[in-house]
Design an enzyme around this catalytic site. Sequence first.
Site, PDB file in Angstrom:
ATOM      1  N   LYS A  13       0.827  -1.209   0.000  1.00 20.89           N
ATOM      2  CA  LYS A  13       0.000   0.000   0.000  1.00 20.89           C
ATOM      3  C   LYS A  13       0.866   1.266   0.000  1.00 20.89           C
ATOM      4  O   LYS A  13       0.656   2.161  -0.814  1.00 20.89           O
ATOM      5  CB  LYS A  13      -0.943   0.008   1.221  1.00 20.89           C
ATOM      6  CG  LYS A  13      -1.905  -1.179   1.262  1.00 20.89           C
ATOM      7  CD  LYS A  13      -2.855  -1.100   2.447  1.00 20.89           C
ATOM      8  CE  LYS A  13      -2.164  -1.144   3.803  1.00 20.89           C
ATOM      9  NZ  LYS A  13      -1.445  -2.402   4.090  1.00 20.89           N
ATOM     10  N   ARG A  88      -9.403   0.793   9.065  1.00 17.40           N
ATOM     11  CA  ARG A  88      -8.901  -0.531   9.408  1.00 17.40           C
ATOM     12  C   ARG A  88      -9.910  -1.319  10.230  1.00 17.40           C
ATOM     13  O   ARG A  88      -9.645  -2.471  10.567  1.00 17.40           O
ATOM     14  CB  ARG A  88      -7.629  -0.382  10.236  1.00 17.40           C
ATOM     15  CG  ARG A  88      -6.346  -0.782   9.521  1.00 17.40           C
ATOM     16  CD  ARG A  88      -5.220  -0.537  10.511  1.00 17.40           C
ATOM     17  NE  ARG A  88      -4.006  -1.220  10.202  1.00 17.40           N
ATOM     18  CZ  ARG A  88      -3.013  -0.692   9.503  1.00 17.40           C
ATOM     19  NH1 ARG A  88      -3.114   0.500   8.979  1.00 17.40           N
ATOM     20  NH2 ARG A  88      -1.893  -1.375   9.329  1.00 17.40           N
ATOM     21  N   ARG A 127      11.528  -5.501   4.752  1.00 15.79           N
ATOM     22  CA  ARG A 127      11.210  -4.089   4.521  1.00 15.79           C
ATOM     23  C   ARG A 127      12.201  -3.174   5.239  1.00 15.79           C
ATOM     24  O   ARG A 127      12.595  -3.418   6.377  1.00 15.79           O
ATOM     25  CB  ARG A 127       9.788  -3.792   5.023  1.00 15.79           C
ATOM     26  CG  ARG A 127       9.482  -2.300   5.048  1.00 15.79           C
ATOM     27  CD  ARG A 127       8.028  -1.983   5.021  1.00 15.79           C
ATOM     28  NE  ARG A 127       7.294  -2.482   6.165  1.00 15.79           N
ATOM     29  CZ  ARG A 127       5.962  -2.431   6.257  1.00 15.79           C
ATOM     30  NH1 ARG A 127       5.237  -1.926   5.272  1.00 15.79           N
ATOM     31  NH2 ARG A 127       5.352  -2.917   7.323  1.00 15.79           N
ATOM     32  N   ARG A 160      11.691  -1.109  10.700  1.00 16.69           N
ATOM     33  CA  ARG A 160      10.699  -0.726  11.697  1.00 16.69           C
ATOM     34  C   ARG A 160      10.694  -1.720  12.842  1.00 16.69           C
ATOM     35  O   ARG A 160      10.830  -2.914  12.632  1.00 16.69           O
ATOM     36  CB  ARG A 160       9.308  -0.681  11.047  1.00 16.69           C
ATOM     37  CG  ARG A 160       8.958   0.692  10.533  1.00 16.69           C
ATOM     38  CD  ARG A 160       7.754   0.671   9.643  1.00 16.69           C
ATOM     39  NE  ARG A 160       6.590   0.011  10.228  1.00 16.69           N
ATOM     40  CZ  ARG A 160       5.427  -0.104   9.599  1.00 16.69           C
ATOM     41  NH1 ARG A 160       5.270   0.388   8.380  1.00 16.69           N
ATOM     42  NH2 ARG A 160       4.410  -0.725  10.180  1.00 16.69           N
ATOM     43  N   ARG A 171      -0.060  -8.888  13.694  1.00 13.33           N
ATOM     44  CA  ARG A 171      -0.712  -7.916  12.799  1.00 13.33           C
ATOM     45  C   ARG A 171      -1.560  -8.611  11.745  1.00 13.33           C
ATOM     46  O   ARG A 171      -2.594  -8.090  11.326  1.00 13.33           O
ATOM     47  CB  ARG A 171       0.347  -7.020  12.160  1.00 13.33           C
ATOM     48  CG  ARG A 171       0.865  -5.992  13.156  1.00 13.33           C
ATOM     49  CD  ARG A 171       2.223  -5.491  12.800  1.00 13.33           C
ATOM     50  NE  ARG A 171       2.212  -4.654  11.630  1.00 13.33           N
ATOM     51  CZ  ARG A 171       3.302  -4.330  10.948  1.00 13.33           C
ATOM     52  NH1 ARG A 171       4.478  -4.807  11.329  1.00 13.33           N
ATOM     53  NH2 ARG A 171       3.221  -3.549   9.912  1.00 13.33           N
TER      54      ARG A 171
HETATM   55  P1  ADP Z   1       1.416  -1.754   7.757  1.00  8.67           P
HETATM   56  O1  ADP Z   1       0.919  -1.210   6.447  1.00  8.67           O
HETATM   57  O2  ADP Z   1       2.751  -2.373   7.669  1.00  8.67           O
HETATM   58  O3  ADP Z   1       0.427  -2.608   8.470  1.00  8.67           O
HETATM   59  P2  ADP Z   1       1.060   0.881   8.990  1.00  8.67           P
HETATM   60  O4  ADP Z   1       2.207   1.789   8.879  1.00  8.67           O
HETATM   61  O5  ADP Z   1      -0.143   1.152   8.154  1.00  8.67           O
HETATM   62  O6  ADP Z   1       1.630  -0.571   8.782  1.00  8.67           O
HETATM   63  O7  ADP Z   1       0.570   0.815  10.487  1.00  8.67           O
HETATM   64  C1  ADP Z   1       1.469   0.526  11.544  1.00  8.67           C
HETATM   65  C2  ADP Z   1       0.683   0.392  12.848  1.00  8.67           C
HETATM   66  O8  ADP Z   1       0.037   1.643  13.160  1.00  8.67           O
HETATM   67  C3  ADP Z   1      -0.444  -0.631  12.821  1.00  8.67           C
HETATM   68  O9  ADP Z   1       0.014  -1.948  13.119  1.00  8.67           O
HETATM   69  C4  ADP Z   1      -1.366  -0.079  13.917  1.00  8.67           C
HETATM   70  O10 ADP Z   1      -0.858  -0.388  15.205  1.00  8.67           O
HETATM   71  C5  ADP Z   1      -1.240   1.420  13.740  1.00  8.67           C
HETATM   72  N1  ADP Z   1      -2.282   1.939  12.809  1.00  8.67           N
HETATM   73  C6  ADP Z   1      -2.103   2.436  11.557  1.00  8.67           C
HETATM   74  N2  ADP Z   1      -3.267   2.792  11.010  1.00  8.67           N
HETATM   75  C7  ADP Z   1      -4.225   2.506  11.940  1.00  8.67           C
HETATM   76  C8  ADP Z   1      -5.650   2.623  11.970  1.00  8.67           C
HETATM   77  N3  ADP Z   1      -6.335   3.096  10.911  1.00  8.67           N
HETATM   78  N4  ADP Z   1      -6.300   2.235  13.092  1.00  8.67           N
HETATM   79  C9  ADP Z   1      -5.632   1.766  14.151  1.00  8.67           C
HETATM   80  N5  ADP Z   1      -4.304   1.609  14.191  1.00  8.67           N
HETATM   81  C10 ADP Z   1      -3.594   1.966  13.099  1.00  8.67           C
HETATM   82  P1  ADP Z   2       2.177  -1.818   3.201  1.00  9.14           P
HETATM   83  O1  ADP Z   2       2.177  -0.307   3.211  1.00  9.14           O
HETATM   84  O2  ADP Z   2       0.966  -2.391   2.534  1.00  9.14           O
HETATM   85  O3  ADP Z   2       2.406  -2.396   4.557  1.00  9.14           O
HETATM   86  P2  ADP Z   2       4.747  -1.598   1.750  1.00  9.14           P
HETATM   87  O4  ADP Z   2       4.428  -0.750   0.591  1.00  9.14           O
HETATM   88  O5  ADP Z   2       5.525  -0.987   2.841  1.00  9.14           O
HETATM   89  O6  ADP Z   2       3.398  -2.289   2.321  1.00  9.14           O
HETATM   90  O7  ADP Z   2       5.478  -2.899   1.208  1.00  9.14           O
HETATM   91  C1  ADP Z   2       5.918  -3.931   2.091  1.00  9.14           C
HETATM   92  C2  ADP Z   2       7.279  -4.450   1.641  1.00  9.14           C
HETATM   93  O8  ADP Z   2       7.136  -5.190   0.429  1.00  9.14           O
HETATM   94  C3  ADP Z   2       8.302  -3.363   1.353  1.00  9.14           C
HETATM   95  O9  ADP Z   2       9.568  -3.870   1.721  1.00  9.14           O
HETATM   96  C4  ADP Z   2       8.195  -3.163  -0.168  1.00  9.14           C
HETATM   97  O10 ADP Z   2       9.416  -2.704  -0.735  1.00  9.14           O
HETATM   98  C5  ADP Z   2       7.871  -4.580  -0.639  1.00  9.14           C
HETATM   99  N1  ADP Z   2       6.970  -4.592  -1.810  1.00  9.14           N
HETATM  100  C6  ADP Z   2       5.933  -3.755  -2.086  1.00  9.14           C
HETATM  101  N2  ADP Z   2       5.307  -4.109  -3.241  1.00  9.14           N
HETATM  102  C7  ADP Z   2       5.965  -5.209  -3.700  1.00  9.14           C
HETATM  103  C8  ADP Z   2       5.794  -6.058  -4.850  1.00  9.14           C
HETATM  104  N3  ADP Z   2       4.818  -5.834  -5.755  1.00  9.14           N
HETATM  105  N4  ADP Z   2       6.659  -7.096  -4.992  1.00  9.14           N
HETATM  106  C9  ADP Z   2       7.640  -7.325  -4.084  1.00  9.14           C
HETATM  107  N5  ADP Z   2       7.840  -6.573  -2.980  1.00  9.14           N
HETATM  108  C10 ADP Z   2       7.023  -5.527  -2.777  1.00  9.14           C
END
Ligand code: ADP
Ligand code: ADP
Length: 215
Positions: A13, A88, A127, A160, A171
Amino acid sequence: MKIVLLGPPGAGKGTQAKSISNRYSIPHISTGDIFRKNISENTPLGIEAKKHIDKGQLVPDEVTINMVKDRLQQDDCKNGYLLDGFPRTVNQAEALQEFLNSRNEDLDTALLIEVPTGFILERMTGRRVCPSCGASYHIKFNPPTAQGKCDVCGSDVIQRKDDTEETVSERLDVYERQTQPLIDFYKERNLLSTVDGTQAINEVFESICNILGSL
Ligand code: ADP
Ligand code: ADP
Ligand code: ZN
């Protein structure tokens, strides 16, 4: 254009959001990035959020919803926005719909980046992120050009704290229980579109542009 990005943690995302935001000139609003910024600045919001984030659990709805509503009322959101990581929970999705209704607006689409669970662990443990600009990299699939340095701003990339194997599995549970129901929520409202997130990063982006171009 008003877009919600859906998908499990690690779906891509954040990666796609950067490109969509550039292409369509709409702000990328990542609740995770906003929380992390508050944590690094030690604000009251950051202190509260950290308790939950470190355990892989969600920050309470009330805190999150108020934060997003404030953000969406800022000037740069006038012509649309891209929400990444929000909503979420069904509660959050309902609050967003109410907010939109009160302004006579609606989403253009909720875009699901579909990635089977089997892909997630490798994506998340590999990541690396830029703490300054939020850019996301992967040690194998998308490494920065200069090792360890962000392509966009040159800062040192970091892992992270919540991208460890243990937290990732919590998660994923949280995703399945609390966020997956949003797929039906948006399907019922005819707002869901889906893209295959297992393709290469640039291919996913191309598919997304095709979807957004045909709305
Ligand atoms: P990822 O895409 O890797 O799951 P995010 O950066 O979107 O991670 O979110 C990291 C953390 O921040 C989540 O695991 C949660 O604890 C918190 N978080 C993010 N967005 C929300 C939301 N909309 N509601 C509640 N917690 C959130
Ligand atoms: P999210 O915000 O949904 O948690 P990220 O955009 O941070 O996800 O992507 C998660 C990890 O996967 C990062 O290390 C990113 O570089 C990698 N990644 C994202 N899209 C792809 C893809 N299409 N193929 C392989 N790796 C990917
Ligand atoms: Zn950067």
